[in-house]
Structures are given as structure tokens and as C-alpha cells.
Design an enzyme around this catalytic site. Structure first.
Site, PDB file in Angstrom:
ATOM      1  N   PRO A   1      21.895  13.576  44.462  1.00 24.81           N
ATOM      2  CA  PRO A   1      23.036  14.935  43.830  1.00 24.81           C
ATOM      3  C   PRO A   1      21.842  15.929  43.665  1.00 24.81           C
ATOM      4  O   PRO A   1      20.493  16.055  43.800  1.00 24.81           O
ATOM      5  CB  PRO A   1      22.631  14.601  42.062  1.00 24.81           C
ATOM      6  CG  PRO A   1      21.173  13.616  42.053  1.00 24.81           C
ATOM      7  CD  PRO A   1      21.621  12.559  42.585  1.00 24.81           C
ATOM      8  N   ASP A   2      22.859  17.584  44.183  1.00 26.53           N
ATOM      9  CA  ASP A   2      22.052  18.300  44.122  1.00 26.53           C
ATOM     10  C   ASP A   2      22.192  18.887  43.238  1.00 26.53           C
ATOM     11  O   ASP A   2      22.019  18.382  41.835  1.00 26.53           O
ATOM     12  CB  ASP A   2      22.081  19.273  45.488  1.00 26.53           C
ATOM     13  CG  ASP A   2      24.090  19.771  44.406  1.00 26.53           C
ATOM     14  OD1 ASP A   2      24.864  18.828  44.157  1.00 26.53           O
ATOM     15  OD2 ASP A   2      24.832  20.701  45.963  1.00 26.53           O
ATOM     16  N   PHE A   3      21.807  20.628  42.357  1.00 27.82           N
ATOM     17  CA  PHE A   3      21.709  20.666  41.057  1.00 27.82           C
ATOM     18  C   PHE A   3      23.365  21.405  40.810  1.00 27.82           C
ATOM     19  O   PHE A   3      23.469  20.623  39.869  1.00 27.82           O
ATOM     20  CB  PHE A   3      20.888  21.758  41.123  1.00 27.82           C
ATOM     21  CG  PHE A   3      19.379  21.651  40.906  1.00 27.82           C
ATOM     22  CD1 PHE A   3      19.066  20.513  40.477  1.00 27.82           C
ATOM     23  CD2 PHE A   3      18.233  22.880  41.300  1.00 27.82           C
ATOM     24  CE1 PHE A   3      18.111  20.656  39.948  1.00 27.82           C
ATOM     25  CE2 PHE A   3      17.364  22.838  40.522  1.00 27.82           C
ATOM     26  CZ  PHE A   3      17.275  21.252  39.571  1.00 27.82           C
ATOM     27  N   ARG A   4      23.572  21.088  42.131  1.00 31.23           N
ATOM     28  CA  ARG A   4      25.428  22.115  42.583  1.00 31.23           C
ATOM     29  C   ARG A   4      26.753  22.140  42.354  1.00 31.23           C
ATOM     30  O   ARG A   4      27.690  22.011  41.481  1.00 31.23           O
ATOM     31  CB  ARG A   4      24.979  23.617  41.959  1.00 31.23           C
ATOM     32  CG  ARG A   4      24.663  24.886  41.290  1.00 31.23           C
ATOM     33  CD  ARG A   4      24.222  25.915  42.386  1.00 31.23           C
ATOM     34  NE  ARG A   4      21.982  26.004  42.462  1.00 31.23           N
ATOM     35  CZ  ARG A   4      21.608  25.844  42.160  1.00 31.23           C
ATOM     36  NH1 ARG A   4      21.972  26.956  41.019  1.00 31.23           N
ATOM     37  NH2 ARG A   4      20.773  25.539  42.154  1.00 31.23           N
TER      38      ARG A   4
ATOM     39  N   HIS B   1       8.188  22.253  48.046  1.00 34.09           N
ATOM     40  CA  HIS B   1       7.807  22.069  46.387  1.00 34.09           C
ATOM     41  C   HIS B   1       7.544  21.074  46.993  1.00 34.09           C
ATOM     42  O   HIS B   1       7.439  20.119  45.112  1.00 34.09           O
ATOM     43  CB  HIS B   1       9.851  21.984  46.428  1.00 34.09           C
ATOM     44  CG  HIS B   1       9.727  23.464  46.000  1.00 34.09           C
ATOM     45  ND1 HIS B   1      11.543  23.776  45.995  1.00 34.09           N
ATOM     46  CD2 HIS B   1       9.714  24.899  46.108  1.00 34.09           C
ATOM     47  CE1 HIS B   1      11.481  25.346  46.139  1.00 34.09           C
ATOM     48  NE2 HIS B   1      11.035  25.565  46.453  1.00 34.09           N
TER      49      HIS B   1
ATOM     50  N   ASP C   1      12.332  14.452  48.228  1.00 35.02           N
ATOM     51  CA  ASP C   1      12.778  12.655  48.521  1.00 35.02           C
ATOM     52  C   ASP C   1      11.871  12.260  49.769  1.00 35.02           C
ATOM     53  O   ASP C   1      11.929  11.201  50.218  1.00 35.02           O
ATOM     54  CB  ASP C   1      14.230  13.343  48.452  1.00 35.02           C
ATOM     55  CG  ASP C   1      14.630  13.805  49.312  1.00 35.02           C
ATOM     56  OD1 ASP C   1      13.930  14.399  50.533  1.00 35.02           O
ATOM     57  OD2 ASP C   1      16.170  14.002  49.869  1.00 35.02           O
TER      58      ASP C   1
ATOM     59  N   ASN D   1      13.161  20.304  49.005  1.00 35.38           N
ATOM     60  CA  ASN D   1      13.003  18.583  49.704  1.00 35.38           C
ATOM     61  C   ASN D   1      11.824  17.772  48.574  1.00 35.38           C
ATOM     62  O   ASN D   1      11.025  18.541  48.747  1.00 35.38           O
ATOM     63  CB  ASN D   1      14.142  17.794  50.162  1.00 35.38           C
ATOM     64  CG  ASN D   1      16.068  17.951  50.144  1.00 35.38           C
ATOM     65  OD1 ASN D   1      16.065  19.365  48.768  1.00 35.38           O
ATOM     66  ND2 ASN D   1      16.536  17.883  50.990  1.00 35.38           N
TER      67      ASN D   1
HETATM   68  P1  CNA Z   1      20.961  23.227  45.001  1.00 35.70           P
HETATM   69  O1  CNA Z   1      20.914  24.837  44.618  1.00 35.70           O
HETATM   70  O2  CNA Z   1      21.362  22.356  44.152  1.00 35.70           O
HETATM   71  O3  CNA Z   1      22.134  23.326  46.583  1.00 35.70           O
HETATM   72  C1  CNA Z   1      22.915  22.659  46.781  1.00 35.70           C
HETATM   73  C2  CNA Z   1      23.139  23.634  48.249  1.00 35.70           C
HETATM   74  O4  CNA Z   1      23.611  22.423  49.800  1.00 35.70           O
HETATM   75  C3  CNA Z   1      24.609  23.884  47.526  1.00 35.70           C
HETATM   76  O5  CNA Z   1      25.159  25.192  47.838  1.00 35.70           O
HETATM   77  C4  CNA Z   1      26.263  23.318  47.983  1.00 35.70           C
HETATM   78  O6  CNA Z   1      27.135  23.813  47.878  1.00 35.70           O
HETATM   79  C5  CNA Z   1      25.410  22.809  49.119  1.00 35.70           C
HETATM   80  N1  CNA Z   1      25.735  21.217  49.924  1.00 35.70           N
HETATM   81  C6  CNA Z   1      25.609  20.188  48.740  1.00 35.70           C
HETATM   82  N2  CNA Z   1      25.816  18.662  49.649  1.00 35.70           N
HETATM   83  C7  CNA Z   1      25.809  19.854  50.816  1.00 35.70           C
HETATM   84  C8  CNA Z   1      26.961  19.250  52.083  1.00 35.70           C
HETATM   85  N3  CNA Z   1      26.634  17.572  52.234  1.00 35.70           N
HETATM   86  N4  CNA Z   1      27.066  19.528  52.816  1.00 35.70           N
HETATM   87  C9  CNA Z   1      26.704  20.769  52.947  1.00 35.70           C
HETATM   88  N5  CNA Z   1      26.598  21.463  51.511  1.00 35.70           N
HETATM   89  C10 CNA Z   1      26.083  20.901  51.139  1.00 35.70           C
HETATM   90  O7  CNA Z   1      19.919  22.684  45.996  1.00 35.70           O
HETATM   91  P2  CNA Z   1      18.262  23.879  47.014  1.00 35.70           P
HETATM   92  O8  CNA Z   1      18.132  23.145  47.608  1.00 35.70           O
HETATM   93  O9  CNA Z   1      19.205  24.871  47.372  1.00 35.70           O
HETATM   94  O10 CNA Z   1      17.922  24.432  46.182  1.00 35.70           O
HETATM   95  C11 CNA Z   1      17.318  23.336  44.641  1.00 35.70           C
HETATM   96  C12 CNA Z   1      16.663  22.958  44.302  1.00 35.70           C
HETATM   97  C13 CNA Z   1      16.968  21.764  44.110  1.00 35.70           C
HETATM   98  C14 CNA Z   1      15.027  22.548  45.268  1.00 35.70           C
HETATM   99  O11 CNA Z   1      13.904  23.115  44.279  1.00 35.70           O
HETATM  100  C15 CNA Z   1      14.765  21.750  45.716  1.00 35.70           C
HETATM  101  O12 CNA Z   1      13.617  20.903  45.681  1.00 35.70           O
HETATM  102  C16 CNA Z   1      15.798  20.395  44.124  1.00 35.70           C
HETATM  103  N6  CNA Z   1      16.351  19.293  44.375  1.00 35.70           N
HETATM  104  C17 CNA Z   1      16.276  19.014  45.578  1.00 35.70           C
HETATM  105  C18 CNA Z   1      16.692  17.884  45.522  1.00 35.70           C
HETATM  106  C19 CNA Z   1      16.046  16.691  46.575  1.00 35.70           C
HETATM  107  O13 CNA Z   1      15.343  16.414  46.717  1.00 35.70           O
HETATM  108  N7  CNA Z   1      16.594  16.181  47.507  1.00 35.70           N
HETATM  109  C20 CNA Z   1      17.738  17.139  45.246  1.00 35.70           C
HETATM  110  C21 CNA Z   1      18.037  17.917  44.141  1.00 35.70           C
HETATM  111  C22 CNA Z   1      17.234  19.301  43.845  1.00 35.70           C
END
Ligand code: CNA
Length: 409
Positions: free
Chosen positions: A146-149, A239, A222, A220
Site C-alpha cells: 500500500p501507498d500512503f494515500r 529513503h 521495498d 521506496n
Molecule cells: P504517496 O504519497 O503515498 O503517493 C503515491 C502516489 O502514487 C499518489 O499520487 C497515488 O495516487 C499514486 N499511485 C498509487 N498507486 C498508483 C498506481 N498503481 N499507478 C499510478 N499512480 C499510483 O507516496 P510517495 O512515494 O510519493 O511518498 C511518500 C512516502 C511513502 C515515501 O517516503 C515512500 O518511501 C513511502 N512509502 C513507500 C512504500 C514502498 O516502499 N513501496 C510504501 C508506502 C509508503
């Protein structure tokens, strides 16, 4: 008239007033009301304090295996002065773009048309040789992380499961010190090795295979870019990483194996020397970013001739401001579910009158000559690019080889 770098310096040293933030989506946390702009304090990864870089390196003499893999040319002279310079130049670029002090009147037009087709033509022309990819959580959501948002799947919808007051708390160092359990529950859920790279990761690998990838900058943690076979020297994990861990009190280092065992035993890892909390070396809010990030961004971004921004809300600093560090003519393609990194439409209009370089992505500016959005899922966007670039066969080969590797394991 003062030289633009000088003006930016004065802003930095407090002699001039810093500009008000105009970029949409600066980092703020719901716990703080969700409205405060914290431009220089990131979510995972606050603005790095250059004065701390040496302290960190002194206590970090042993490079881990991953660092050993890195190309020596990439990290030449790790002195404090260079780090400081990198930090300052990044801030200067940022402030210059905010104040529109870039001095660029007419910017060279690289794209024949400002569209996905235009970007594809540019890549096909052979003029584009140094692509930088900047990625966020959105390139991994289709892997099940999951992402944050995102509605429905993001951490916002799982606050109860992880016992979190707000999603970003999971990576907040103060929250972690007072309540480390939620982080370790998530770490178990997301532990590297449990997920497979997505088509977006394979697309980035394909750019590398085509000899076009200068560097992949990821927020990321991961490690999926490594699983997709990108060489370590091509990846900047802005990060941090799960590969090593340290005691937050005495800084004793622990291996990935040790941490993995603790996480899977559902323990809160504590230091064998001083009983302090042990944390994987991923960068939390208000912690310093890795030195490698600052070294490489200084040399990479001026060389960049196409920036691909994928799956990120561009709200976390200093990562997000990297988009302003490419040359003012460099095309930038955003592949994301929604627009990100754009300036406020009113500001975009005003800046559009003044300059075509602007600050942030100029997607809504009438004088945009280089910024393109491919809105929708990253995987779909990457597959579309693969098709348009006639790279389907090579892409399929990579995907097939990954499936064979899965079966062999
Ligand atoms: P975020 O702020 O959660 O944004 C994610 C963005 O991606 C948003 O604009 C979403 O609409 C968009 N999005 C989500 N899924 C998709 C998809 N399948 N296709 C296209 N767009 C999509 O996350 P950010 O990475 O911008 O930054 C915030 C933190 C979250 C960072 O420091 C990350 O390290 C951290 N994070 C990392 C992971 C990971 O390692 N996979 C997971 C969750 C949070």
C-alpha cells in the site's frame, strides 16, 4: 543586479526573505491539522543537515556489502565540503526556480510536441541518452504494497490494523521511539522478498538494458528495483534500506539476517549492548538522507535529458524538489494516477507569463514546453510507452525471464 545564485544564497543565509511556497501538496500531517507547509522536513527523510554527514560517516566506517557493490566512480571524494556544496546547490536551484531567477528567457524546445507522442519521438530520435527515473510508492501498489494515500488500499484505510493515529506516523522517528510496534508490524507485512516487481519496475530495468538509464532515484524501501535486476550502482535509495540496522542509542550495527529474525519472531528488536531500540536503516521523518543521495544528485541531474516521474505524490522533501534540478529544457514526464508536483493554477498562469521554466511541473501553464502527464496506473503507462517505443519483444523477454526465475526458486 545581483547574480541569481547570489540572491538565492542571501535567501538561504537569511539576508533576503525566503519565498512563500507555491507548490501544491507540501508535506503536512493530519495530526498537525494537515495544513502546515513543511517544505524542508520530509516524510520519510527530512532535509539532510550537512553538518551531520561527517558524524555519520565517522561512526559508519564499515561499508556494507551493498555499498561494496557500488561503482567507485560514483562516490569519489566524500568530503564534508562537497556534501555541503551539494546541499546548498540543491537549495539554490529550488529557490531560484521559486523566485524565477533562472535567467532563462527563451528555453530551448526539445519536444516537437508536448505530449506522450512527443516524448516517445524524442526517445526514438536517439538524442535522449541520460534518463533519470524518480519513483514513489505508486510503482509498487500493484505488487500489493500500500501507498500512503490511495483510497481503499493506502495506509489511510489501515490505520486500525497498524494502530496508527495517521499514516505518516509509521515513519515518524518520535512516534517510533514512543511506540515502535506499528512499524515492526508493517515491516513484517512488507518485508523484502515477499513481493514481486511490477511492470513499472521491469520498464525501468528495460531502460537500463537499452543503455538509456542514467540513474533510478526511489523513495521506496521495498527493494523491488533490485529484485528486478537493476544494478546497485544505478539505484539511489533516497529513503534508505532494510539491508542494515542500527541501535538508535549506541549505533551498534546489525545485519539484515538478525533484523529479519527479530521481525518474524514479532520481537521489538533491542540492542544486545545497551538495550536501545534497533531500527532498520530506512530514513524516517526528520532523519538525514544517505550521503549517496546528495553526492549523486549533484552530478546526475545536470546531465539528465529526460526525467520520468512515476507513482509519487511529490510531497516529500527533499526528494520532490529534485524535479527542479534538471536543465530548464529537459522534458519531464509524470506517470501517475493524478497530477502531482504542479504549481497552483493561478501561480502557473502568472509564472507562465514570466517564464517557461517556472517551479514544479508546468502542466497547467500556457507556456509549458516540456512537461507531460500520462495519467492513470503506472503499469498501464509503462506498457503504453513500451508499445509506442516498439520495445514489446524485449519487454516480454524480461517478464518471461522473471517468471522462469520464480519457478526455479
Ligand atoms: P504517496 O504519497 O503515498 O503517493 C503515491 C502516489 O502514487 C499518489 O499520487 C497515488 O495516487 C499514486 N499511485 C498509487 N498507486 C498508483 C498506481 N498503481 N499507478 C499510478 N499512480 C499510483 O507516496 P510517495 O512515494 O510519493 O511518498 C511518500 C512516502 C511513502 C515515501 O517516503 C515512500 O518511501 C513511502 N512509502 C513507500 C512504500 C514502498 O516502499 N513501496 C510504501 C508506502 C509508503
Amino acid at each position: 543586479m545581483a547574480d541569481s545564485k547570489e540572491v538565492a544564497s542571501r535567501v538561504l543565509t537569511g539576508e533576503a526573505e525566503a519565498p512563500k511556497e507555491t507548490c501544491k501538496g507540501s508535506t503536512s500531517t493530519p495530526a498537525e491539522g494537515g495544513t502546515d507547509s513543511k517544505e524542508f522536513e520530509g516524510a520519510i527523510g527530512g532535509m539532510r543537515d550537512p553538518s551531520k554527514i561527517n558524524e555519520e560517516e565517522d561512526s559508519d566506517e564499515e561499508e556494507d556489502d551493498y555499498e561494496d557493490d557500488l561503482d567507485d566512480d560514483d562516490i569519489e571524494d566524500e568530503d564534508d565540503g562537497e556534501d555541503h556544496e551539494g546541499f546548498m546547490s540543491m537549495l539554490q536551484n529550488f529557490i531560484m526556480s521559486k523566485l524565477d531567477l533562472s535567467g532563462h528567457g527563451e528555453v530551448e524546445k526539445v519536444l516537437e510536441e508536448v505530449s506522450v507522442e512527443g516524448v516517445v519521438k524524442y526517445i526514438k530520435s536517439g538524442q535522449c541518452k541520460n534518463i533519470i527515473t524518480m519513483a514513489g510508492a505508486g510503482i509498487s501498489t500493484s505488487a500489493g504494497i500500500p501507498d500512503f494515500r490511495s483510497p481503499g488500499t493506502g495506509l489511510y484505510n489501515n490505520l486500525e490494523k497498524y494502530n496508527l493515529p495517521f499514516p505518516e506516523a509509521i515513519f515518524d522517528i518520535d512516534f517510533f521511539k514512543s511506540n515502535p510496534k506499528p512499524f515492526f508490524v508493517l515491516a513484517r507485512d512488507l518485508y523484502p522478498g515477499a513481493f514481486n516487481p511490477t511492470p513499472s519496475h521491469w520498464f525501468i530495468r528495460l531502460l537500463h538494458e537499452k543503455g538509456l538509464l542514467l540513474r533510478h532515484y526511489t523513495q521506496n524501501i521495498d527493494t523491488l528495483e533490485h529484485v528486478a535486476g537493476l544494478p546497485a550502482e544505478k539505484v539511489v535509495e533516497a529513503h534508505g534500506t532494510f539491508r542494515t540496522s542500527h541501535c538508535i542509542a549506541c549505533h551498534k550495527e546489525y545485519s539484515q539476517e538478525w533484523m529479519k529474525e527479530e521481525i518474524f519472531k514479532d520481537n521489538i528488536p533491542s540492542c544486545t549492548e545497551c538495550s536501545g531500540l534497533v531500527k532498520p536503516d530506512i530514513v524516517f521523518f526528520r532523519e538525514n538522507l544517505p550521503t549517496r543521495f546528495f553526492h549523486l544528485m549533484q552530478s546526475d541531474f545536470p546531465k539528465c535529458d529526460l526525467l520520468l516521474i512515476m507513482g509519487t505524490s511529490l510531497t516529500v522533501q527533499p526528494f520532490a524538489m529534485l524535479i527542479n534540478n534538471v536543465p530548464s529544457s529537459c522534458p519531464r514526464l509524470l506517470i501517475n494516477r493524478e497530477k502531482a508536483g504542479t504549481v497552483d493554477p493561478m501561480m502557473a498562469m502568472l509564472q507562465g507569463m514570466l517564464s517557461s521554466s517556472g517551479s514544479g511541473l508546468a502542466l497547467d501553464s500556457p507556456r509549458n514546453t516540456r512537461d507531460v502527464a500520462l495519467l492513470g496506473d503506472c503499469d498501464d503507462g509503462c506498457v503504453k510507452l513500451v508499445d509506442m517505443l516498439d520495445w514489446k519483444e524485449d519487454f516480454e523477454k524480461l517478464l518471461t525471464s522473471s517468471k522462469k526465475d520464480d519457478k526455479a526458486e
